[in-house]
Design an enzyme around this catalytic site. Sequence first.
Site, mmCIF file in Angstrom:
data_model
loop_
_atom_site.group_PDB
_atom_site.id
_atom_site.type_symbol
_atom_site.label_atom_id
_atom_site.label_comp_id
_atom_site.label_asym_id
_atom_site.label_seq_id
_atom_site.Cartn_x
_atom_site.Cartn_y
_atom_site.Cartn_z
ATOM 1 N N ALA A 195 0.830 -1.213 0.000
ATOM 2 C CA ALA A 195 0.000 0.000 0.000
ATOM 3 C C ALA A 195 0.861 1.259 0.000
ATOM 4 C CB ALA A 195 -0.935 -0.002 1.209
ATOM 5 N N GLU A 196 1.864 1.306 0.857
ATOM 6 C CA GLU A 196 2.693 2.511 0.932
ATOM 7 C C GLU A 196 3.558 2.671 -0.313
ATOM 8 O OE1 GLU A 196 5.351 5.244 3.885
ATOM 9 O OE2 GLU A 196 4.277 3.526 4.700
ATOM 10 N N SER A 197 4.009 1.580 -0.886
ATOM 11 C CA SER A 197 4.790 1.667 -2.123
ATOM 12 C C SER A 197 3.963 2.286 -3.240
ATOM 13 C CB SER A 197 5.285 0.278 -2.540
ATOM 14 O OG SER A 197 6.184 -0.237 -1.584
#
Length: 140
Positions: free
Chosen positions: A61-63
């Site tokens: 998700a953060e990537s």
Amino acid sequence: MDAVTDTGVEILTGGTQGDLAKTMGIEFIEASAERLVGRMPVAGNTQPYGLLHGGASCVLAESLGSIGAALYAGAGRIAVGIEINATHHRAVSEGHVTGVATRVHGGRTLATYDIVISDDRDRRVCTARLTCMLRDAPKS
């Protein structure tokens, strides 16, 4: 893949993607400042019970969200994650998970993305939200 800035191309080709995304086996399928799609294998990203680790879902998700924010920020600016939350809906023990990040807010100093992660049967595994601060890149 949609047209992206030089920074976006560098990120997506591994120049600044970071070691963690590579280690996790994340592949970027589609990328624009509005929407990103990426996938990651479950194998190698599990917790002791053989299930996809919740932290691995957060890494995917953060990537996706942070690359979207970097594309949105544009040349000469950077995106830095300042908040992430995730709800894990179901366990997955094999195959791949696919994340779709959609920008829900783009301002001068913040960009926020909703990220939906699904399994190979298109069942929702995780819902996440990431907010990134946008700022000028440090001078070299």
